[in-house]
Write an enzyme that holds these catalytic residues in place. Structure first.
Site, PDB file in Angstrom:
ATOM      1  N   SER A 318       0.840  -1.211   0.000  1.00  0.00           N
ATOM      2  CA  SER A 318       0.000   0.000   0.000  1.00  0.00           C
ATOM      3  C   SER A 318       0.873   1.258   0.000  1.00  0.00           C
ATOM      4  O   SER A 318       0.595   2.220  -0.729  1.00  0.00           O
ATOM      5  CB  SER A 318      -0.919  -0.016   1.226  1.00  0.00           C
ATOM      6  N   TRP A 321       2.292   1.639  -3.371  1.00  0.00           N
ATOM      7  CA  TRP A 321       1.237   2.060  -4.314  1.00  0.00           C
ATOM      8  C   TRP A 321       1.126   3.592  -4.304  1.00  0.00           C
ATOM      9  O   TRP A 321       0.922   4.212  -5.341  1.00  0.00           O
ATOM     10  CB  TRP A 321      -0.105   1.444  -3.890  1.00  0.00           C
ATOM     11  N   HIS A 322       1.278   4.187  -3.110  1.00  0.00           N
ATOM     12  CA  HIS A 322       1.110   5.638  -3.003  1.00  0.00           C
ATOM     13  C   HIS A 322       2.234   6.405  -3.674  1.00  0.00           C
ATOM     14  O   HIS A 322       2.039   7.529  -4.124  1.00  0.00           O
ATOM     15  CB  HIS A 322       0.994   6.056  -1.526  1.00  0.00           C
ATOM     16  N   GLY A 323       3.412   5.839  -3.718  1.00  0.00           N
ATOM     17  CA  GLY A 323       4.491   6.574  -4.376  1.00  0.00           C
ATOM     18  C   GLY A 323       5.788   5.805  -4.389  1.00  0.00           C
ATOM     19  O   GLY A 323       6.047   4.983  -3.516  1.00  0.00           O
ATOM     20  N   PHE A 472      -0.701   9.970  -7.512  1.00  0.00           N
ATOM     21  CA  PHE A 472      -0.584   8.525  -7.345  1.00  0.00           C
ATOM     22  C   PHE A 472      -1.198   7.806  -8.550  1.00  0.00           C
ATOM     23  O   PHE A 472      -1.367   6.666  -8.572  1.00  0.00           O
ATOM     24  CB  PHE A 472      -1.257   8.080  -6.043  1.00  0.00           C
TER      25      PHE A 472
END
Lengths: 472, 306
Positions: A318, A321-323, A472
């Site tokens: 996670s 996924w954000h960056g 994102f």
């Protein structure tokens, strides 16, 4: 196209006017063309990337449905590789290459692989995850493969949720494109109310708080512990309002057109524990990870150490996924640790003591808010060095007074937070009291609408600030 | 569907009417309070655009508002004086203010305090927004200001014409603050700074601003403005007041080149207090305190008497 722009307002009015004027069978085409235009306003050429994944996943869906056994799995894997591959190239390639350079340099070698000088397509992570959920659901037999290419393309590209979610599931959305949506005044008004709330959250709260947060986080070495603590607390509300505003505008605009999208936020800062927080924050992403990563890993129906491992993996992914940055990975890892402690806490039945009084409830709310804020430091800081500097300033209680910036703007920020908390408190604990937008009295309703718009005009920040989650 | 559409349009128009009425009522109230402000940055701008009639006017950034004491000048030269310096501005603001004043009357003297960033190119593109936000409250009352904003930000002019409140966006807090008497007070525009953040060891620093780039539109406007001032036979003093922050690249060569066309030269006081104890005269590296400003104003008076 940004929701908080006059361009979008004009676009939406035109789309709605045509949408309700033309016959049902042409509406999907209008929505698809509108969505293409909406996306191409950012960077036209990137529509080709989106088009590529749409073609791959459309045929993958049909082939998965037609075949059985290993072939079926093979087509699913091909689809996932294509989606993740694009994400890897555009989002993670430079990050991986930079880290490879650091690693090789540490052992005396040079990395000669060049970085790519490309911009990240807007909302890539969102529509990639939405596309992946389609092929997975077809593979699982929960969704029939879509035969109409245009409808499938619209499922991925539907403009309200194209660039920042909610990340939808095919079972919830695709059938709605076939349903006829009449001009229903109640539904349209409900949608517009959500849009109005979204605009207040974005323009009056999030963008106002951003002024102070940016001033402190862009120069962390120049600020005291108290200023950093205030900025971090403000960032917690900024990111919540920024992102939930986008979701509310997305859900509201979709509702006006007759579509129901999933709820994405449910007052996360009223969470009683960290699991509760993740049940309220970015729900569409949390449930995506739950359904497509956590449960396949074994979920909670395994031994406790494996359960903890599963949770940690999900939060690390996670974070990534954000960056493509270590700050996001650390942010994910922190939430992973929080959740593991939460599991252990629950297993040892310590939580029994916390359910008894109002004081313990408030304290647990504050505790969760505190640890979430600590993790936000890594999310917001420009790099790990800055994040550690901020942590050091907080832990050593670095001296100096409270930086106010422009006093009036600081005052608006505090008022915006208090207003938000009051609004959310009422929704959380007294949902049927103090109604304004849904009041039976027409005068109160109209006063509510018009004063909200007056507040936006008078206290909104109109610098065209982008939504944070666009990156994102 | 038609009846639903008709009902929706009816309700929507009604809501728009309510909003327009509230916008007008609140807008009028805030506008009145805004024009009555006696303190704060906006009050200085309002004064310059509507009331200023003094013999001597001082223009510039925060360095001007903290460095020139009009009462000292007035007492020494037996003329009236007002300090119109404002925080966070560049030459585009001074151009608007000076040319606007010149449309109303001709002061005898103008002092223009030049700042390092006055003519820098706006790489971030934010300067036009700052300029617009400072002057938008005057759009409905001042057609000259309206034209100036229209040149850089036409959309904002339309917005301010549709909504009376929009022009006062984010201002109610500072209006209330000044009405309650909270915050710094000014005396004829002069905002005194007291005490110091420096130590006796603090000396001036020279920054190597190698990426310094000038905005040719601003330098052209500067030339136009000087021509007008000279044409009106107003005594002009272009000054750099004392500072501890020095820069390798400054706007002075361009400014002096323009001034030389009119037989003028910048009066550079940036090193005037180089040998003094900085902590006694400066509040911070860019602003003098009241003691420094008093000494400095005496230097300016001497120059004006020449």
């Amino acid at each position: 196209m940004l929701f908080n722009s006059l361009h979008f307002v004009a676009f939406f009015i035109i789309v709605c006017s045509i949408y309700f004027s033309i016959g049902h069978k042409y509406r999907w085409l209008l929505l698809l063309l509108s969505s293409c235009y909406f996306y191409m306003v950012f960077l036209p050429i990137y529509i080709l990337i989106l088009g590529f994944t749409i073609v791959i996943d459309y045929y993958a869906g049909i082939l998965i449905e037609k075949n059985t056994g290993r072939k079926r799995k093979l087509y699913l894997i091909m689809s996932l590789v294509a989606n993740i591959g694009i994400l890897a190239v555009f989002k993670y390639y430079n990050f991986l290459n930079d880290n490879l350079s650091v690693l090789l340099n540490s052992i005396g070698y040079n990395n000669h692989i060049p970085n790519l000088s490309i911009l990240l397509p807007v909302g890539l992570s969102f529509h990639t995850f939405q596309a992946m959920s389609y092929t997975i659901e077809v593979y699982r037999g929960n969704q029939k493969a879509e035969s109409n290419f245009g409808i499938y393309a619209l499922y991925v590209m539907f403009f309200p949720q194209l660039v920042a979610g909610p990340i939808e599931r095919p079972q919830n959305v695709i059938h709605q494109f076939y349903e006829k949506h009449n001009f229903e005044i109640n539904r349209i008004v409900e949608g517009l109310k959500m849009v109005l709330v979204g605009f207040i959250k974005k323009l009056v709260v999030a963008d106002r708080l951003a002024i102070y947060v940016n001033a402190v986080y862009d120069n962390p070495d120049k600020h005291s512990a108290v200023s950093i603590a205030v900025a971090t607390m403000m960032f917690a509300f900024q990111i919540y309002c920024d992102f939930s505003a986008y979701s509310e505008i997305a859900i509201g605009t979709a509702k006006v057109l007759g579509f129901d999208l999933m709820t994405n936020f449910r007052r996360p800062y009223f969470a009683k524990n960290i699991q509760d927080f993740w049940g309220r924050w970015h729900i569409s992403l949390s449930t995506w990870f739950r359904d497509y990563l956590y449960i396949p890993l074994g979920g909670s129906r395994v031994a406790v150490p494996r359960w903890c491992f599963n949770v940690f993996v999900v939060f690390m992914v996670s974070g990534l996924w954000h960056g493509a940055s270590w700050t996001f990975i650390i942010w994910g890892a922190l939430h992973g640790f929080y959740s593991i402690f939460g599991i252990i806490f629950k297993k040892l039945k310590f939580d029994v003591f916390l359910r008894k009084t109002l004081v313990t409830r408030v304290l647990s709310n504050l505790f969760i808010f505190g640890i979430v804020c600590f993790a936000w430091i890594f999310f917001r800081a420009r790099n790990v060095h800055d994040a550690l500097l901020i942590c050091k300033s907080l832990l050593t209680v670095k001296g100096g007074g409270l930086f106010l910036g422009v006093p009036a703007s600081f005052f608006y920020s505090i008022m915006a937070i208090l207003g938000l908390l009051l609004y959310e408190y009422i929704l959380e604990y007294h949902p049927n009291k103090f109604k304004v937008f849904n009041n039976k009295n027409v005068v109160i309703r109209y006063a509510g609408y018009s004063l909200s718009i007056i507040i936006i005009i008078l206290f909104g920040v109109f610098n065209g600030g982008q939504f944070i989650y666009f990156q994102f | 569907m038609k009846s639903q559409l008709y009902t929706f349009i009816k309700k929507f128009v009604l809501l728009l009417l309510v909003i327009f009425v509230l916008d007008y009522v609140f807008g009028t109230l805030i506008e009145k309070a805004f024009y009555k402000e006696k303190q704060g940055d906006s009050s200085t701008t309002t004064y310059a655009l509507t009331k200023a009639n003094e013999d001597l006017l001082i223009f510039g950034t925060s360095r001007a508002s903290h460095h020139y004491i009009p009462s000292l000048i007035a007492d020494s030269l037996h003329i009236s004086a007002y300090n119109l310096g404002r925080d966070g501005i560049k030459f585009d603001y001074n151009y608007a203010l000076i040319t606007s004043v010149l449309k109303r009357y001709n002061p005898k003297y103008i002092i223009l305090d030049i700042n390092q960033n006055d003519f820098t190119y706006d790489t971030l593109g934010t300067q036009k927004d700052i300029f617009t936000s400072m002057f938008l409250p005057y759009v409905r009352r001042d057609s000259y200001i309206k034209d100036l904003i229209y040149q850089v930000n036409p959309r904002e002019v339309y917005k301010a014409e549709i909504s009376k409140l929009y022009a006062f966006n984010s201002l109610p807090g500072s209006i209330l603050q000044h009405a309650l008497g909270v915050g710094q007070k000014n005396n004829h525009g002069y905002e005194a700074l007291f005490s110091t953040k420096l130590t006796p060891a603090d000396k001036s620093i020279v920054f190597n601003n190698s990426n310094y780039k000038e905005d040719t539109t601003l330098t052209r406007k500067f030339d136009e403005m000087i021509a007008t001032i000279e044409q009106r036979k107003i005594k002009l003093l272009v000054v750099v007041s004392p500072t501890l922050n020095k820069f390798k690249n400054t706007p002075l060569p361009t400014v002096n080149k323009t001034l030389s066309k009119y037989g003028l030269k910048t009066v550079d006081f940036s090193d005037a207090f180089a040998s003094a104890d900085n902590s006694k005269l400066f509040h911070d590296r860019t602003h003098m305190n009241n003691d420094g400003s008093t000494l400095y104003t005496q230097l300016i008076i001497k120059d004006l008497k020449k």
